[in-house]
Design a protein around this motif. Structure first.
Motif, PDB file in Angstrom:
ATOM      1  N   UNK A   2      -5.764  25.589 -39.480  1.00  0.00           N
ATOM      2  CA  UNK A   2      -4.883  26.535 -38.958  1.00  0.00           C
ATOM      3  C   UNK A   2      -4.325  25.529 -37.772  1.00  0.00           C
ATOM      4  N   UNK A   3      -3.106  26.086 -37.279  1.00  0.00           N
ATOM      5  CA  UNK A   3      -2.388  25.183 -36.070  1.00  0.00           C
ATOM      6  C   UNK A   3      -2.969  25.675 -34.808  1.00  0.00           C
ATOM      7  N   UNK A   4      -3.280  24.485 -33.761  1.00  0.00           N
ATOM      8  CA  UNK A   4      -3.555  24.672 -32.644  1.00  0.00           C
ATOM      9  C   UNK A   4      -2.452  25.073 -31.810  1.00  0.00           C
ATOM     10  N   UNK A   5      -1.165  24.746 -32.156  1.00  0.00           N
ATOM     11  CA  UNK A   5       0.078  24.612 -31.348  1.00  0.00           C
ATOM     12  C   UNK A   5       1.041  25.171 -32.171  1.00  0.00           C
ATOM     13  N   UNK A   6       0.744  26.394 -32.723  1.00  0.00           N
ATOM     14  CA  UNK A   6       1.528  26.978 -33.828  1.00  0.00           C
ATOM     15  C   UNK A   6       2.894  27.791 -33.072  1.00  0.00           C
ATOM     16  N   UNK A   7       2.501  27.976 -31.635  1.00  0.00           N
ATOM     17  CA  UNK A   7       3.475  28.806 -31.162  1.00  0.00           C
ATOM     18  C   UNK A   7       4.463  27.770 -30.242  1.00  0.00           C
ATOM     19  N   UNK A   8       4.423  26.553 -30.376  1.00  0.00           N
ATOM     20  CA  UNK A   8       5.361  25.707 -29.407  1.00  0.00           C
ATOM     21  C   UNK A   8       6.840  26.046 -29.729  1.00  0.00           C
ATOM     22  N   UNK A   9       7.042  25.958 -30.943  1.00  0.00           N
ATOM     23  CA  UNK A   9       8.521  26.163 -31.196  1.00  0.00           C
ATOM     24  C   UNK A   9       8.617  26.486 -32.634  1.00  0.00           C
ATOM     25  N   UNK A  10       9.831  26.571 -33.108  1.00  0.00           N
ATOM     26  CA  UNK A  10      10.129  27.281 -34.284  1.00  0.00           C
ATOM     27  C   UNK A  10       9.606  26.485 -35.480  1.00  0.00           C
ATOM     28  N   UNK A  11       9.525  25.211 -35.416  1.00  0.00           N
ATOM     29  CA  UNK A  11       9.262  24.202 -36.681  1.00  0.00           C
ATOM     30  C   UNK A  11       7.733  24.343 -36.576  1.00  0.00           C
ATOM     31  N   UNK A  12       6.698  24.314 -35.682  1.00  0.00           N
ATOM     32  CA  UNK A  12       5.321  24.507 -35.544  1.00  0.00           C
ATOM     33  C   UNK A  12       5.068  25.993 -36.231  1.00  0.00           C
ATOM     34  N   UNK A  13       5.982  26.960 -35.900  1.00  0.00           N
ATOM     35  CA  UNK A  13       5.528  28.238 -36.486  1.00  0.00           C
ATOM     36  C   UNK A  13       5.852  28.167 -37.994  1.00  0.00           C
ATOM     37  N   UNK A  14       6.942  27.600 -38.331  1.00  0.00           N
ATOM     38  CA  UNK A  14       7.297  27.755 -39.912  1.00  0.00           C
ATOM     39  C   UNK A  14       6.333  26.916 -40.749  1.00  0.00           C
ATOM     40  N   UNK A  15       5.877  25.845 -39.957  1.00  0.00           N
ATOM     41  CA  UNK A  15       4.967  24.840 -40.620  1.00  0.00           C
ATOM     42  C   UNK A  15       3.474  25.429 -40.713  1.00  0.00           C
ATOM     43  N   UNK A  16       3.224  26.085 -39.601  1.00  0.00           N
ATOM     44  CA  UNK A  16       1.829  26.711 -39.892  1.00  0.00           C
ATOM     45  C   UNK A  16       1.948  27.881 -41.045  1.00  0.00           C
ATOM     46  N   UNK A  17       3.001  28.861 -41.129  1.00  0.00           N
ATOM     47  CA  UNK A  17       2.801  29.494 -42.114  1.00  0.00           C
ATOM     48  C   UNK A  17       3.267  28.998 -43.379  1.00  0.00           C
ATOM     49  N   UNK A  18       3.771  28.107 -43.647  1.00  0.00           N
ATOM     50  CA  UNK A  18       3.900  27.350 -44.968  1.00  0.00           C
ATOM     51  C   UNK A  18       2.559  26.766 -45.371  1.00  0.00           C
ATOM     52  N   UNK A  19       1.782  26.072 -44.446  1.00  0.00           N
ATOM     53  CA  UNK A  19       0.897  25.164 -44.591  1.00  0.00           C
ATOM     54  C   UNK A  19      -0.378  26.336 -44.993  1.00  0.00           C
ATOM     55  N   UNK A  20      -0.492  27.173 -44.097  1.00  0.00           N
ATOM     56  CA  UNK A  20      -1.642  28.279 -44.322  1.00  0.00           C
ATOM     57  C   UNK A  20      -1.495  28.996 -45.543  1.00  0.00           C
ATOM     58  N   UNK A  21      -0.315  29.563 -45.739  1.00  0.00           N
ATOM     59  CA  UNK A  21      -0.010  30.056 -47.374  1.00  0.00           C
ATOM     60  C   UNK A  21      -0.459  29.193 -48.430  1.00  0.00           C
ATOM     61  N   UNK A  22      -0.013  27.902 -48.213  1.00  0.00           N
ATOM     62  CA  UNK A  22      -0.308  27.230 -49.366  1.00  0.00           C
ATOM     63  C   UNK A  22      -1.777  26.979 -49.635  1.00  0.00           C
ATOM     64  N   UNK A  23      -2.509  26.993 -48.663  1.00  0.00           N
ATOM     65  CA  UNK A  23      -3.971  26.867 -48.607  1.00  0.00           C
ATOM     66  C   UNK A  23      -4.679  28.105 -49.138  1.00  0.00           C
TER      67      UNK A  23
END
Length: 476
Positions: free
Chosen positions: A208-229
């Motif tokens: 999971x992301x430590x910095x997932x709430x930093x900006x839109x990119x980190x939010x979407x990346x965390x969503x995409x990466x976590x969902x894939x796992x």
């Protein structure tokens, strides 16, 4: 200091039911679209067959990833696991000192502490980490953790890991982490549990992301990466055929790494040394010896790219590495095994979806005058939201469910990116896979720690205070 970051993956029959309903809705949208457009007979039937195959594969994956279960061995097996020598390999190169200290602190907070931790600074140019080293050496000794800290000329992540392997010849299990990995308090205990089964050779954790709430990119990346796992990799784990472990947290039987160390350090592709795709090569070694699984209860937090340029360089490196690794899987995996065909289906699905996308958006409108109906646009979004329901099943200590629901609603952005920019980069990465350099962090850390990212209000002042008070030491 507030409590350490933690998370758990919640399993729910409601989530499974909702995912099936949304997949069914996507099937209906595709069927409606085919009926709404006047395709010629052969074209229409071929498209119907393509959609049918696609949804059968998707539904099968949905069922499989809901069959994944955290391993829960017997008390006797747990005692055997407790007796194992667990060595953590931690390579460092131009990492932010705050993230490095956060990760080391998480080792001290473990419910099952590692036997030894081996930090190897691979010739960092941005920091010598003397203050962090002073603090860590004292803290590890007080916690009963054997530790080494070695600095070497820049040779690459694999050689840094190898230095840790050579420093721990008695290890039974090697745990690989990144220099920005922050383990949940029970991560090591949980990642070891599948090794109660002798056939299991490697175990992947959930990142999971430590910095997932930093900006839109980190939010979407965390969503995409976590969902894939929690979809693709969970489905493979249910069959014991995980193809790629994640660098922030993975565990291997010691023989997987020791017996293949020479090949790991000297891998070449088209005559060039390969400097990336380390985790996928170790997973391949493990897969050739037995089962490779994921433990969804073993959670680690890591720093995601906060700028588009950083993310795109990272993704391109992943795609080049994935292509090289695909060649080795086709060559070395037994054709009679599930892993071979699971890997084949992934490439088949990628090629098929690319062809269908091009046909519907280019060939049909320009050559036949058939414009895809609006219902077709619903299909990838419904599938994306259905799979991302797994994201909502992750309960984090630093975030409320309504905040995660807001991120879940952003799934169309991830879908659009996956079908456009990332798909193009996927094929570009395949075409340029001979470029085997690393490509990031040459000029220092690209992501730095703040209290908001860490989820610990007092963390940054504590880090700063420690770095000011610590006495520098020499490296060697």
């Amino acid at each position: 200091m507030t409590a350490p970051l933690s998370a758990r993956v919640h399993r729910s029959g409601t989530v499974f039911g909702a995912a099936v309903v949304m997949v069914a809705a996507a099937v209906w949208a595709a069927h409606h679209g085919l009926q709404a457009v006047e395709f010629e007979g052969h074209t229409g039937s071929r498209l119907a067959a393509v959609w049918g195959v696609t949804f059968v594969i998707l539904l099968g994956q949905t069922v499989l990833y809901h069959f994944e279960r955290p391993r829960r061995p017997s008390p006797r097996a747990r005692r055997q696991l407790d007796a194992l020598h667990v060595a953590v390999l931690l390579p460092v190169y131009n990492e932010d000192a705050g993230y490095l200290r956060l990760g080391l602190q998480s080792m001290l907070d473990q419910t099952r502490r590692p036997t030894s931790v081996h930090v190897v600074d691979d010739g960092s140019t941005s920091d010598d980490y003397a203050a962090v080293r002073t603090w860590w050496t004292a803290a590890a000794a007080a916690a009963g953790i054997v530790t080494t800290w070695h600095r070497q000329p820049n040779s690459g992540k694999r050689h840094a890991q190898a230095a840790g392997v050579l420093a721990s010849p008695a290890a039974d299990i090697y745990v690989t982490v990144d220099s920005d990995s922050c383990l949940a308090p029970d991560a090591l205990e949980e990642v070891l549990l599948p090794f109660a089964r002798q056939r299991v050779q490697s175990v992947a954790g959930i990142v999971l992301a430590t910095n997932h709430r930093t900006n839109l990119l980190t939010r979407v990346t965390d969503l995409w990466f976590t969902t894939g796992q929690l979809t693709d990799r969970s489905a493979l784990s249910a069959m014991g055929t995980v193809l790629v472990n994640s660098g922030p947290l993975a565990a291997y039987r010691a023989g997987v790494i020791r017996d293949n160390l020479d090949g790991y350090l000297t891998e070449t592709f088209m005559g060039r040394p390969v400097m990336f795709s380390d985790d996928s090569l170790l997973t391949l070694y493990a897969l050739l010896r037995g089962r490779t699984v994921q433990q969804p209860s073993a959670v680690v937090f890591t720093a995601l790219p906060e700028k588009a340029s950083h993310f795109l360089r990272m993704y391109l490196r992943w795609m080049r590495g994935s292509t090289i690794r695909s060649v080795w899987r086709m060559r070395y995996l037994p054709v009679t095994g599930i892993a071979y065909w699971a890997h084949f289906l992934r490439w088949f699905g990628l090629a098929l979806s690319t062809v269908v996308l091009g046909w519907l958006l280019v060939v049909e409108p320009l050559h036949y005058g058939n414009t895809p109906p609006a219902s077709f646009l619903l299909v990838p979004f419904l599938i994306g939201w259905a799979q991302a329901l797994r994201y909502l099943g992750v309960v984090r200590s630093d975030e409320r469910m309504r905040q995660r629901a807001v991120t879940w609603l952003l799934m169309p952005l991830a879908v659009i990116a996956a079908w456009t920019v990332l798909r193009a980069m996927r094929w570009y990465g395949a075409a340029t896979c001979a470029r085997t350099g690393w490509g990031t962090r040459q000029n220092g850390a690209e992501v730095t720690l703040t209290a908001a990212k860490a989820g610990r209000e007092a963390l940054v002042p504590e880090v700063e205070r420690t770095l000011q008070l610590a006495v520098p030491v020499t490296t060697g």
